[in-house]
Enzyme design. Structure first.
Site, PDB file in Angstrom:
ATOM      1  N   TYR A   8       0.831  -1.216   0.000  1.00 29.60           N
ATOM      2  CA  TYR A   8       0.000   0.000   0.000  1.00 29.60           C
ATOM      3  C   TYR A   8       0.864   1.264   0.000  1.00 29.60           C
ATOM      4  O   TYR A   8       0.442   2.306  -0.467  1.00 29.60           O
ATOM      5  CB  TYR A   8      -0.854   0.040   1.269  1.00 29.60           C
ATOM      6  CG  TYR A   8      -2.128  -0.792   1.264  1.00 29.60           C
ATOM      7  CD1 TYR A   8      -2.351  -1.789   0.324  1.00 29.60           C
ATOM      8  CD2 TYR A   8      -3.108  -0.557   2.227  1.00 29.60           C
ATOM      9  CE1 TYR A   8      -3.523  -2.540   0.359  1.00 29.60           C
ATOM     10  CE2 TYR A   8      -4.285  -1.296   2.266  1.00 29.60           C
ATOM     11  CZ  TYR A   8      -4.488  -2.288   1.330  1.00 29.60           C
ATOM     12  OH  TYR A   8      -5.644  -3.020   1.366  1.00 29.60           O
ATOM     13  N   GLY A   9       2.050   1.157   0.575  1.00 30.01           N
ATOM     14  CA  GLY A   9       2.844   2.343   0.902  1.00 30.01           C
ATOM     15  C   GLY A   9       3.358   3.146  -0.269  1.00 30.01           C
ATOM     16  O   GLY A   9       3.839   4.264  -0.095  1.00 30.01           O
ATOM     17  N   CYS A  14      -1.931  -1.495  10.381  1.00 31.37           N
ATOM     18  CA  CYS A  14      -1.141  -1.046   9.233  1.00 31.37           C
ATOM     19  C   CYS A  14      -0.939   0.452   9.395  1.00 31.37           C
ATOM     20  O   CYS A  14      -1.919   1.214   9.409  1.00 31.37           O
ATOM     21  CB  CYS A  14      -1.910  -1.362   7.946  1.00 31.37           C
ATOM     22  SG  CYS A  14      -1.130  -0.766   6.438  1.00 31.37           S
ATOM     23  N   ASN A  15       0.308   0.874   9.530  1.00 33.93           N
ATOM     24  CA  ASN A  15       0.594   2.308   9.689  1.00 33.93           C
ATOM     25  C   ASN A  15       0.134   3.100   8.466  1.00 33.93           C
ATOM     26  O   ASN A  15      -0.358   4.212   8.585  1.00 33.93           O
ATOM     27  CB  ASN A  15       2.096   2.528   9.870  1.00 33.93           C
ATOM     28  CG  ASN A  15       2.624   1.986  11.184  1.00 33.93           C
ATOM     29  OD1 ASN A  15       2.817   2.712  12.143  1.00 33.93           O
ATOM     30  ND2 ASN A  15       2.836   0.681  11.239  1.00 33.93           N
ATOM     31  N   THR A  16       0.334   2.507   7.297  1.00 36.99           N
ATOM     32  CA  THR A  16       0.017   3.203   6.046  1.00 36.99           C
ATOM     33  C   THR A  16      -1.490   3.428   5.924  1.00 36.99           C
ATOM     34  O   THR A  16      -1.947   4.553   5.651  1.00 36.99           O
ATOM     35  CB  THR A  16       0.529   2.362   4.854  1.00 36.99           C
ATOM     36  OG1 THR A  16       1.906   2.073   5.076  1.00 36.99           O
ATOM     37  CG2 THR A  16       0.366   3.092   3.545  1.00 36.99           C
ATOM     38  N   GLU A  47       6.516  -9.991   2.199  1.00 38.15           N
ATOM     39  CA  GLU A  47       5.343 -10.675   1.628  1.00 38.15           C
ATOM     40  C   GLU A  47       5.768 -11.945   0.879  1.00 38.15           C
ATOM     41  O   GLU A  47       4.988 -12.885   0.751  1.00 38.15           O
ATOM     42  CB  GLU A  47       4.597  -9.734   0.665  1.00 38.15           C
ATOM     43  CG  GLU A  47       3.784  -8.655   1.351  1.00 38.15           C
ATOM     44  CD  GLU A  47       2.502  -9.167   1.990  1.00 38.15           C
ATOM     45  OE1 GLU A  47       1.720  -9.856   1.311  1.00 38.15           O
ATOM     46  OE2 GLU A  47       2.291  -8.893   3.194  1.00 38.15           O
ATOM     47  N   CYS A  88       6.247   0.402  10.378  1.00 38.70           N
ATOM     48  CA  CYS A  88       5.470  -0.422   9.446  1.00 38.70           C
ATOM     49  C   CYS A  88       5.356  -1.787  10.115  1.00 38.70           C
ATOM     50  O   CYS A  88       6.363  -2.316  10.617  1.00 38.70           O
ATOM     51  CB  CYS A  88       6.193  -0.537   8.107  1.00 38.70           C
ATOM     52  SG  CYS A  88       5.512  -1.823   7.030  1.00 38.70           S
ATOM     53  N   THR A  89       4.159  -2.341  10.131  1.00 37.06           N
ATOM     54  CA  THR A  89       3.946  -3.573  10.908  1.00 37.06           C
ATOM     55  C   THR A  89       4.599  -4.804  10.276  1.00 37.06           C
ATOM     56  O   THR A  89       4.691  -5.844  10.914  1.00 37.06           O
ATOM     57  CB  THR A  89       2.445  -3.817  11.121  1.00 37.06           C
ATOM     58  OG1 THR A  89       1.792  -3.837   9.843  1.00 37.06           O
ATOM     59  CG2 THR A  89       1.835  -2.744  11.997  1.00 37.06           C
ATOM     60  N   HIS A  90       5.080  -4.676   9.036  1.00 31.73           N
ATOM     61  CA  HIS A  90       5.834  -5.784   8.439  1.00 31.73           C
ATOM     62  C   HIS A  90       7.244  -5.897   9.046  1.00 31.73           C
ATOM     63  O   HIS A  90       7.829  -6.981   9.087  1.00 31.73           O
ATOM     64  CB  HIS A  90       6.000  -5.594   6.926  1.00 31.73           C
ATOM     65  CG  HIS A  90       4.801  -5.960   6.098  1.00 31.73           C
ATOM     66  ND1 HIS A  90       3.657  -5.206   6.075  1.00 31.73           N
ATOM     67  CD2 HIS A  90       4.579  -7.010   5.254  1.00 31.73           C
ATOM     68  CE1 HIS A  90       2.782  -5.771   5.237  1.00 31.73           C
ATOM     69  NE2 HIS A  90       3.324  -6.868   4.729  1.00 31.73           N
TER      70      HIS A  90
HETATM   71  N1  DGL Z   1       2.168  -3.142   7.194  1.00 30.30           N
HETATM   72  C1  DGL Z   1       1.982  -1.912   6.454  1.00 30.30           C
HETATM   73  C2  DGL Z   1       2.315  -0.722   7.351  1.00 30.30           C
HETATM   74  O1  DGL Z   1       2.288  -0.857   8.569  1.00 30.30           O
HETATM   75  C3  DGL Z   1       2.706  -2.002   5.155  1.00 30.30           C
HETATM   76  C4  DGL Z   1       2.163  -1.096   4.127  1.00 30.30           C
HETATM   77  C5  DGL Z   1       2.396  -1.511   2.695  1.00 30.30           C
HETATM   78  O2  DGL Z   1       1.720  -2.440   2.253  1.00 30.30           O
HETATM   79  O3  DGL Z   1       3.211  -0.859   2.029  1.00 30.30           O
HETATM   80  O4  DGL Z   1       2.571   0.359   6.903  1.00 30.30           O
END
Ligand code: DGL
Length: 257
Positions: free
Chosen positions: A44-45, A75-77, A154, A186-188
């Protein structure tokens, strides 16, 4: 079913929110959880804010169709793009978001620098500039947009030379600084924590937002009288928008790590 017994809904652009779900299982062991990862549309970012908003509304609709009592945008984004609009639209349900844990990082920085790693969107949005305005007078905060890192995670690549090379390239300009902490915005990113420690060493504290978010979730459940009082341990159900089964396998693997 009374409202207390309903599951908690979790959402992320992919498998990243599992890092927050893991923390929730420790703090709220008798709750049931429904997790939705939108790996089909990740990352998403690097998308438009309007697109991320649209995808996030779809995800919340999906979780509501599963009968959840509260939604966690893990998700932070998606939080930075959509949380205000979500709360305005879905007035009947608590919605919890996540933001980079700058406050605890500043508290332990003792005047040293802080690096914040996050997606380009998180770092470009108003929510983050408000946080920066609040804290960057006290300490040197370096924003480090990490396009491309979510894609590796991912793909299930959380260790080894590809991750190490990526991180070394990103951090090379800052290795001479006295860095007190790195904030994972970012939670990843908590899944590549071990590789990060190899590069920056144990003396740099690595902080993520999951503890703060889960504490906030618990407070919200309590003040809305939604805490599940059953004494048996809860069930986790994971859904993913990708039809590729390897994303579900990866989600359960990361949950167990
Ligand atoms: N886990 C998402 C976050 O916390 C990742 C966003 C992405 O998909 O770029 O921002």
């Amino acid at each position: 079913m009374n409202n207390k017994e309903k599951p908690i809904g979790f959402f992320d652009s992919g498998v990243g929110g599992i890092s927050v779900l893991k923390e929730s299982l420790i703090v709220l062991p008798s709750e049931d959880f429904v997790y939705f990862g939108d790996s089909l549309n990740a990352p998403y970012g690097t998308k438009d804010v309007s697109e991320v908003k649209r995808l996030t509304f779809n995800a919340v609709d999906f979780l509501l169709s599963k009968g959840v009592k509260v939604v966690v945008i893990a998700c932070n984004t998606a939080t930075s793009a959509a949380i205000d609009a979500l709360r305005k639209y879905y007035t009947g349900i608590p919605i919890i978001g996540i933001e980079p844990a700058l406050k605890p990082a500043v508290e332990i920085s003792r005047g040293k620098s802080i690096i914040i790693m996050a997606t380009p969107m998180t770092l470009a949005e108003k929510k983050f500039s408000n946080l920066m305005e609040k804290y960057n007078k006290e300490v040197n905060i370096i924003s480090l947009p990490c396009a491309g890192l979510v894609e590796l995670i991912e793909d299930g690549i959380i260790e080894g030379h590809q991750v190490e090379e990526y991180l070394r390239g990103k951090l090379k300009d800052f290795m001479h600084l006295d860095v007190a902490s790195i904030v994972l915005g970012c939670t990843h990113y908590p899944f590549i924590r071990n590789e990060l420690i190899k590069i920056v060493g144990e003396k740099t504290t690595i902080i993520d937002g999951s503890v703060g978010t889960v504490n906030q979730l618990k407070r919200q459940l309590a003040c809305n009288n939604l805490l599940n009082e059953k004494r048996t341990s809860g069930i986790v159900t994971i859904h993913n928008s990708s039809i590729d089964k390897k994303l579900l396998d990866l989600s359960y693997k990361l949950l167990k790590l």
